[in-house]
Design a protein around this motif. Structure first.
Motif, PDB file in Angstrom:
ATOM      1  N   ARG A  66      66.964 -12.415 -62.368  1.00  0.00           N
ATOM      2  CA  ARG A  66      67.596 -11.112 -62.629  1.00  0.00           C
ATOM      3  C   ARG A  66      66.618 -10.139 -63.258  1.00  0.00           C
ATOM      4  NH1 ARG A  66      70.069  -9.714 -67.343  1.00  0.00           N
ATOM      5  NH2 ARG A  66      70.384 -11.906 -67.902  1.00  0.00           N
ATOM      6  N   HIS A  67      65.845 -10.619 -64.222  1.00  0.00           N
ATOM      7  CA  HIS A  67      64.885  -9.721 -64.873  1.00  0.00           C
ATOM      8  C   HIS A  67      63.764  -9.303 -63.927  1.00  0.00           C
ATOM      9  CE1 HIS A  67      66.599  -9.701 -68.879  1.00  0.00           C
ATOM     10  NE2 HIS A  67      66.777 -10.999 -68.804  1.00  0.00           N
ATOM     11  N   LEU A  68      63.345 -10.192 -63.056  1.00  0.00           N
ATOM     12  CA  LEU A  68      62.340  -9.814 -62.066  1.00  0.00           C
ATOM     13  C   LEU A  68      62.903  -8.791 -61.083  1.00  0.00           C
ATOM     14  CD1 LEU A  68      60.716 -13.293 -61.380  1.00  0.00           C
ATOM     15  CD2 LEU A  68      59.513 -11.273 -62.239  1.00  0.00           C
ATOM     16  N   ALA A  69      64.158  -8.976 -60.671  1.00  0.00           N
ATOM     17  CA  ALA A  69      64.764  -8.047 -59.721  1.00  0.00           C
ATOM     18  C   ALA A  69      64.924  -6.650 -60.305  1.00  0.00           C
ATOM     19  CB  ALA A  69      66.129  -8.576 -59.277  1.00  0.00           C
ATOM     20  N   ALA A  70      65.006  -6.544 -61.621  1.00  0.00           N
ATOM     21  CA  ALA A  70      65.176  -5.239 -62.264  1.00  0.00           C
ATOM     22  C   ALA A  70      63.874  -4.451 -62.344  1.00  0.00           C
ATOM     23  CB  ALA A  70      65.745  -5.425 -63.665  1.00  0.00           C
ATOM     24  N   ARG A  71      62.749  -5.093 -62.073  1.00  0.00           N
ATOM     25  CA  ARG A  71      61.453  -4.422 -62.183  1.00  0.00           C
ATOM     26  C   ARG A  71      61.167  -3.599 -60.924  1.00  0.00           C
ATOM     27  NH1 ARG A  71      58.102  -7.352 -66.311  1.00  0.00           N
ATOM     28  NH2 ARG A  71      56.397  -6.045 -65.548  1.00  0.00           N
ATOM     29  N   GLU A  72      60.351  -2.571 -61.093  1.00  0.00           N
ATOM     30  CA  GLU A  72      59.937  -1.727 -59.972  1.00  0.00           C
ATOM     31  C   GLU A  72      58.437  -1.809 -59.719  1.00  0.00           C
ATOM     32  OE1 GLU A  72      61.753  -0.072 -57.883  1.00  0.00           O
ATOM     33  OE2 GLU A  72      63.700  -0.344 -58.848  1.00  0.00           O
ATOM     34  N   ASP A  73      57.761  -2.772 -60.344  1.00  0.00           N
ATOM     35  CA  ASP A  73      56.302  -2.785 -60.298  1.00  0.00           C
ATOM     36  C   ASP A  73      55.725  -3.990 -59.555  1.00  0.00           C
ATOM     37  OD1 ASP A  73      57.175  -4.591 -62.194  1.00  0.00           O
ATOM     38  OD2 ASP A  73      55.556  -4.186 -63.622  1.00  0.00           O
ATOM     39  N   LEU A  74      56.542  -4.740 -58.821  1.00  0.00           N
ATOM     40  CA  LEU A  74      56.068  -5.971 -58.215  1.00  0.00           C
ATOM     41  C   LEU A  74      55.726  -5.773 -56.737  1.00  0.00           C
ATOM     42  CD1 LEU A  74      58.573  -8.572 -59.704  1.00  0.00           C
ATOM     43  CD2 LEU A  74      56.320  -7.891 -60.585  1.00  0.00           C
ATOM     44  N   ASP A  75      54.590  -6.314 -56.339  1.00  0.00           N
ATOM     45  CA  ASP A  75      54.215  -6.324 -54.933  1.00  0.00           C
ATOM     46  C   ASP A  75      54.821  -7.513 -54.196  1.00  0.00           C
ATOM     47  OD1 ASP A  75      52.112  -4.071 -54.636  1.00  0.00           O
ATOM     48  OD2 ASP A  75      51.479  -5.139 -56.448  1.00  0.00           O
ATOM     49  N   ALA A  76      55.032  -8.615 -54.896  1.00  0.00           N
ATOM     50  CA  ALA A  76      55.613  -9.815 -54.299  1.00  0.00           C
ATOM     51  C   ALA A  76      55.982 -10.767 -55.423  1.00  0.00           C
ATOM     52  CB  ALA A  76      54.653 -10.480 -53.317  1.00  0.00           C
ATOM     53  N   VAL A  77      56.769 -11.775 -55.089  1.00  0.00           N
ATOM     54  CA  VAL A  77      57.052 -12.889 -55.980  1.00  0.00           C
ATOM     55  C   VAL A  77      56.395 -14.132 -55.391  1.00  0.00           C
ATOM     56  CG1 VAL A  77      58.848 -14.456 -56.816  1.00  0.00           C
ATOM     57  CG2 VAL A  77      59.170 -11.981 -56.964  1.00  0.00           C
ATOM     58  N   VAL A  78      55.600 -14.812 -56.197  1.00  0.00           N
ATOM     59  CA  VAL A  78      54.965 -16.062 -55.789  1.00  0.00           C
ATOM     60  C   VAL A  78      55.819 -17.206 -56.338  1.00  0.00           C
ATOM     61  CG1 VAL A  78      52.894 -17.484 -55.928  1.00  0.00           C
ATOM     62  CG2 VAL A  78      52.691 -14.981 -55.787  1.00  0.00           C
ATOM     63  N   HIS A  79      56.420 -17.979 -55.437  1.00  0.00           N
ATOM     64  CA  HIS A  79      57.227 -19.138 -55.859  1.00  0.00           C
ATOM     65  C   HIS A  79      56.420 -20.399 -55.591  1.00  0.00           C
ATOM     66  CE1 HIS A  79      60.505 -21.765 -56.797  1.00  0.00           C
ATOM     67  NE2 HIS A  79      61.340 -20.755 -56.991  1.00  0.00           N
ATOM     68  N   LEU A  80      56.147 -21.153 -56.656  1.00  0.00           N
ATOM     69  CA  LEU A  80      55.218 -22.282 -56.594  1.00  0.00           C
ATOM     70  C   LEU A  80      55.899 -23.626 -56.372  1.00  0.00           C
ATOM     71  CD1 LEU A  80      52.977 -20.996 -59.470  1.00  0.00           C
ATOM     72  CD2 LEU A  80      52.339 -21.122 -57.063  1.00  0.00           C
TER      73      LEU A  80
END
Length: 545
Positions: free
Chosen positions: A166-180
């Motif tokens: 949820r906190h990641l989804a609220a951001r506007e500064d991400l180019d991608a999410v890396v799921h490890l």
């Protein structure tokens, strides 16, 4: 992992269809997006000219995930440069069939580099999916001033809520999410939840083994509103670790797999892989047993990201005290993948070489030993030459592969290599020495940032004690014994924010206040950076969102 199965985990733990669109035979679908597109939308694996978009359609009330029923239907997709879909640049139709569990995955090509796009799907009756947003990568010869990624791993449904997403989804500064990795967990109900019991229960109720089981479990995770929101906002770049199949998986089996009870491992592994590839927005090469998940992404001249698969090709784990951890005949990556990784890092034209690394590569030894002065002792007792590894499921259990990789980086004077790691439900920052016993004299070949779990249990959860009571002493001991470590935090859950510019790469560790609180807040727990050319880590001010 169930508490009774003591392993490393316990130690660190749209619009209507266009006129004339051909429809495949199928039953009518309900006219509510929540029923038809119950699992949301997602995108992933961004290239300069392409990105994958994904959804699942429920073509009839009984055609639920893993059911094996439901007629094929044609799903319309659109990609636009605006949120209102007035400027559609790509569109088409894709068949959703029972053979792929009615998932739809489209590799949309012909896109512009470094561009934000919006996408959606439309069912045969005109029901539209939620709209998603995605972004392509910069062109290969572009001077990119900055990249910023969310970095996550180990999201266990029963152990908590996905506030980190949820906190990641609220951001506007991400180019991608890396799921490890460890995007899902394979355990049955109540086998591996939060301290005090499971917060919410897995479907199906039993440990997943069949293809239908894995499909149902993936579908359940994709009903989580916070995960749906994040998928709809940012493209994912994902790889699997072990719990997408079974705990401590390797090429020929898993710790959490009993052949006489749960059948043939190759069949179970194929079931898990098929479901993962159906339900995740990943781009792979090959088919069937020859599918290759490890792959590479380039972001202009600034960075290249190599995503590893450290489960499909590895040999069986051996005891941490065994001399076999040093055997040159054992591998964690497989020779082809290790050669691909080494040659790619050596020849990379970018400033930063990032590696999506499911398990920790920094040596964590109890204690680190000088291989020359202690060889007689270690040979006599049959223990690993550099010291006993903290966790033999990591690269520490396959030291010959790590030595080959580190030697290649050193011999070719490769700088600015940063490993991004998950798996161990805790937060670490490490410099990567050629010889852990000789730190700080030993040369370093890179750095590593390890992110905490989204929810999966860690030290305080496993011990049943309040956070920051038992762990600080263990953290101090680890830092004192392994002098290449620069940060260790064993209790908190959350995510990482990786910021990359030409001068430095920085990780912020962001901790949620309580993994069992669906409305948990978040704070920055620590920030570390490595400046270009140094191979060293230093504390840094927190990033500005």
């Amino acid at each position: 992992m169930p508490e009774s199965r003591l392993s490393r985990r316990a130690l660190l733990r749209g619009s209507t269809l266009a006129a004339g669109a051909a429809l495949l035979p199928g039953r009518a679908v309900a006219a509510t997006p929540g029923a038809v597109f119950a699992h949301g939308v997602a995108s992933g694996d961004p290239l300069p000219d392409a990105v994958i978009i994904w959804t699942r359609i429920t073509p009839a009330p009984d055609a639920t995930a893993g059911s094996g029923v439901g007629q094929p239907v044609s799903v319309r997709w659109e990609v636009a440069t605006d949120a209102g879909f007035a400027a559609v640049v790509r569109s088409g139709a894709a068949a959703a069939t029972v053979d792929r569990d009615h998932t739809v995955k489209v590799d949309v090509t012909g896109l512009a580099a470094a561009t934000t796009y919006h996408y959606r799907f439309t069912a045969p009756d005109g029901t539209r999916s939620p709209a998603g947003r995605t972004r392509t990568a910069p062109g290969p010869d572009t001077d990119v001033p900055r990249l910023r990624f969310g970095v996550v791993s180990c999201s266990n449904w029963e152990a908590g809520y996905f506030a980190a997403y949820r906190h990641l989804a609220a951001r506007e500064d991400l180019d991608a999410v890396v799921h490890l990795g460890d995007y899902i967990y394979e355990y049955g109900r109540g086998e591996y939840g939060a301290r005090g019991g499971s917060v919410r229960l897995h479907d199906p109720a039993h440990e997943i083994v069949s293809l239908a089981d894995y499909r149902i479990r993936h579908a359940q995770y994709k009903t989580d509103p916070d995960l749906q929101a994040l998928h709809a906002r940012v493209p994912f770049i994902a790889t699997w670790d072990d719990h997408e199949s079974a705990d401590n998986a390797w090429l020929g089996g898993a710790e959490n797999h009993t052949p006489g009870v749960e059948g043939d491992w190759a069949t179970r592994r194929a079931n898990s892989a098929r479901a993962y590839l159906e339900w995740m927005p990943v781009r792979v090469s090959g088919t069937g047993p020859d599918v290759t998940l490890y792959r590479r992404f380039r972001f202009g001249r600034l960075a290249e990201l190599s995503m590893l698969d450290l489960r499909s090709h590895r040999d069986a784990q051996v005891p941490a005290t065994s001399k076999a951890v040093d055997s040159p005949d054992r591998t964690i990556a497989g020779r082809a993948q290790l050669d691909w990784l080494s040659s790619g890092l050596v020849s990379s034209p970018t400033r930063w070489k990032l590696v999506g690394n499911p398990v920790m590569i920094a040596p964590i030894l109890l204690p680190p030993l000088d291989v020359h002065t202690t060889r007689a002792l270690t040979d006599a007792v049959g223990m690993p030459s550099a010291g006993v590894p903290f966790n033999a499921d990591q690269w520490d259990g396959y030291t010959a592969d790590r030595r080959r990789l580190f030697d290649a980086l050193a011999a070719n004077a490769v700088t600015d290599t940063v490993f991004l790691t998950g798996d161990i439900h805790s937060s670490w920052a490490a410099e990567l020495p050629l010889d852990a016993a000789a730190v700080p004299v030993s040369p370093t070949v890179g750095t590593e940032f390890v992110v905490p779990s989204v929810t999966s249990p860690n030290i305080d959860d496993s011990l049943g004690v309040p956070p920051r009571t038992a762990s600080p002493a263990a953290e101090s001991a680890l830092l004192a014994t392994n002098r290449h470590l620069r940060y260790v935090e064993l209790d908190s859950h959350g995510f990482g924010i990786l910021d990359v510019d030409p001068e430095r790469t920085q990780m912020d560790w962001c901790f949620v206040s309580d993994p069992v609180d669906p409305r948990a807040g978040v704070r920055v727990g620590a920030s570390m950076a490595t400046r270009s050319g140094t191979q060293r880590l230093v504390p840094a001010p927190p990033l500005t969102p």
